[in-house]
Design an enzyme around this catalytic site. Structure first.
Site, PDB file in Angstrom:
ATOM      1  N   SER A  39     -19.564 -82.435 -31.925  1.00 52.21           N
ATOM      2  CA  SER A  39     -20.317 -81.448 -32.243  1.00 52.21           C
ATOM      3  C   SER A  39     -21.463 -81.013 -31.060  1.00 52.21           C
ATOM      4  O   SER A  39     -22.170 -79.787 -31.195  1.00 52.21           O
ATOM      5  CB  SER A  39     -21.117 -81.556 -33.515  1.00 52.21           C
ATOM      6  OG  SER A  39     -21.773 -82.671 -33.514  1.00 52.21           O
ATOM      7  N   HIS A  91     -15.800 -79.918 -36.925  1.00 47.76           N
ATOM      8  CA  HIS A  91     -15.658 -78.672 -35.815  1.00 47.76           C
ATOM      9  C   HIS A  91     -14.414 -78.265 -35.289  1.00 47.76           C
ATOM     10  O   HIS A  91     -14.457 -77.556 -34.243  1.00 47.76           O
ATOM     11  CB  HIS A  91     -17.007 -78.948 -34.652  1.00 47.76           C
ATOM     12  CG  HIS A  91     -18.278 -79.277 -35.214  1.00 47.76           C
ATOM     13  ND1 HIS A  91     -19.202 -78.402 -35.268  1.00 47.76           N
ATOM     14  CD2 HIS A  91     -18.737 -80.528 -35.833  1.00 47.76           C
ATOM     15  CE1 HIS A  91     -20.400 -78.919 -35.688  1.00 47.76           C
ATOM     16  NE2 HIS A  91     -20.069 -80.133 -36.218  1.00 47.76           N
ATOM     17  N   LYS A 137     -18.959 -75.058 -41.835  1.00 50.06           N
ATOM     18  CA  LYS A 137     -18.755 -74.412 -40.600  1.00 50.06           C
ATOM     19  C   LYS A 137     -18.045 -73.226 -40.653  1.00 50.06           C
ATOM     20  O   LYS A 137     -18.295 -72.082 -41.134  1.00 50.06           O
ATOM     21  CB  LYS A 137     -18.241 -75.497 -39.428  1.00 50.06           C
ATOM     22  CG  LYS A 137     -19.309 -76.233 -38.925  1.00 50.06           C
ATOM     23  CD  LYS A 137     -19.851 -77.343 -39.781  1.00 50.06           C
ATOM     24  CE  LYS A 137     -20.741 -78.510 -39.291  1.00 50.06           C
ATOM     25  NZ  LYS A 137     -21.413 -79.449 -40.182  1.00 50.06           N
TER      26      LYS A 137
END
Length: 396
Positions: free
Chosen positions: A185, A213, A244
């Site tokens: 990340s 991610h 996210k």
């Protein structure tokens, strides 16, 4: 009479105060608008390049409508844990959708992504078992290992020789769980999964991927790291978050049915936490539908990310190992990183500093993150302003 020892100890923590006195404190900036490519801070429009909303869905009207409809039907809270009164039919529907998305038999949702890693990592290994963690794994994985009864071993970042050395020290008959981020990340590099699988096969280990991610970014239709490498069947557990790409809040773990059944009854951060609110569940489900139905969204994310990375590299920035929409701009000095973020915010660009312990002390960086809704013109403006700031700071 009490002397308030705890308060006195807390008062000795001076780093934030010092940064505030210098006018460079970069955290907890109140945003007065929705999460988009442009946000409002103190009444001023600012380009947002510090968000994890990779697909740009956090303010999508379709997610808002789905969340509002769920509130109308189910209310604002489940008022209990999934284990007891907090399981709705839409929780189960979402879990079936997630399992299919990542190619596993079953999935279970937690209230946050942090709670997924905390609960799963701590629950799976007993006293005679082993956890093998990449040194740059997310903090939630590290915290889960601290609660585990298993022995934790850390290998150097994406270093297969280091991992093999750890595996050689393990009891062949014990559980050996390798836990790694799919996309790391802070620096935006990808786990070398094929080599990881080869070692897992050689030493009879299991693999858990943190795809926080990766979902919405890697793989066919955004299905994640294992799909990207064509190794879905070789990865035992796949974890993901909803804060996210999916524009909501929560997380999940997907695996075989036996493992999910075990976690449902042993992961304490699941059993002893209130379940995801209906609005969040509905928003995630709608986000998955949009992701699968609009492949051009992911394609633009990659186009604009590759464009931005190229622009930075051509100007002499150190972008490290980045190969995803996360682009690190190395500063290697915490105070300079704070100054840069404050200067850029004044100039209309929101980026975030990453300092120790999130990264090693000499790897302090500015994290520049792209969304599928960013335009090339917005990237150009940000790159020019960041370039000026880095030159003024004596980095370029």
């Amino acid at each position: 009479m009490r002397t308030h020892i705890l308060q006195k100890k807390s008062a000795q923590y001076l780093a934030p105060k010092i940064a505030k006195e210098k006018g460079i404190y970069p955290y907890y900036k109140p945003i007065e608008s929705e999460q988009s490519t442009v946000v409002k801070i103190q009444g001023k429009n600012v380009l947002m390049f510090g968000s994890n909303s990779y697909l740009g869905l956090s303010n999508d009207p379709r997610l808002k409508e789905a969340a509002q409809a769920a509130i109308e039907k189910y209310g604002t809270s489940c008022s209990g844990s999934r284990f007891l009164n907090g399981t709705l039919d839409i929780h189960v529907e979402l879990e079936n959708k997630l399992a299919k998305l990542v190619g596993k038999a079953e999935a279970i949702c937690f209230s946050t992504g942090f709670q997924v890693n905390l609960g799963v990592v701590s629950a799976l290994c007993g006293r005679n078992d082993y956890l093998l963690l990449d040194k740059l794994d997310h903090a939630s994985i590290i915290e889960g290992s601290r609660l585990s009864f298993g022995k934790t071993m850390k290998y150097n970042h994406n270093d297969l020789a280091s991992l093999e050395s750890c595996l050689q020290q393990c009891d062949p008959e014990s559980v050996k769980l390798i836990v790694a981020d799919g996309v790391f990340s802070m620096e935006g590099d990808i786990v070398p999964l094929p080599e990881l699988v080869s070692l897992a096969d050689k030493y009879d280990a299991d693999i858990m991927l943190d795809d926080a991610h990766s979902l919405g970014v890697l793989g066919h239709q955004g299905r994640g790291t294992a799909n990207y490498f064509g190794l879905t069947d070789e990865v035992d557990l796949i974890m993901g978050t909803f804060s996210k790409s999916f524009g909501s809040l929560g997380g999940f773990i997907a695996a075989d049915s036996d493992t999910i059944n075990y976690l449902k009854h042993n992961a304490r951060s699941l059993i002893f936490s209130a379940s995801m609110p209906p609005s969040n569940v509905a928003a995630v489900s709608k986000a998955i539908d949009i992701m699968l139905g609009e492949p051009e969204r992911i394609q633009h994310l990659w186009d604009v990310s590759n464009y931005a990375r190229r622009q930075f590299q051509e100007r002499g920035f150190d972008t490290g190992r980045s190969e995803t929409p996360i682009i690190p701009l190395f500063v290697r000095d915490s105070e300079k990183a704070f100054w840069l973020c404050s200067r850029l915010l004044e100039d209309g660009v929101f980026v975030t500093p990453v300092i120790a312990p999130a990264v090693p002390e000499n790897d302090v960086l500015i994290r520049f993150a792209l969304m599928a809704t960013h335009t090339f013109e917005q990237v150009d403006e940000a790159v020019e302003k960041i370039t000026r700031a880095f030159k003024d700071a004596g980095i370029l």
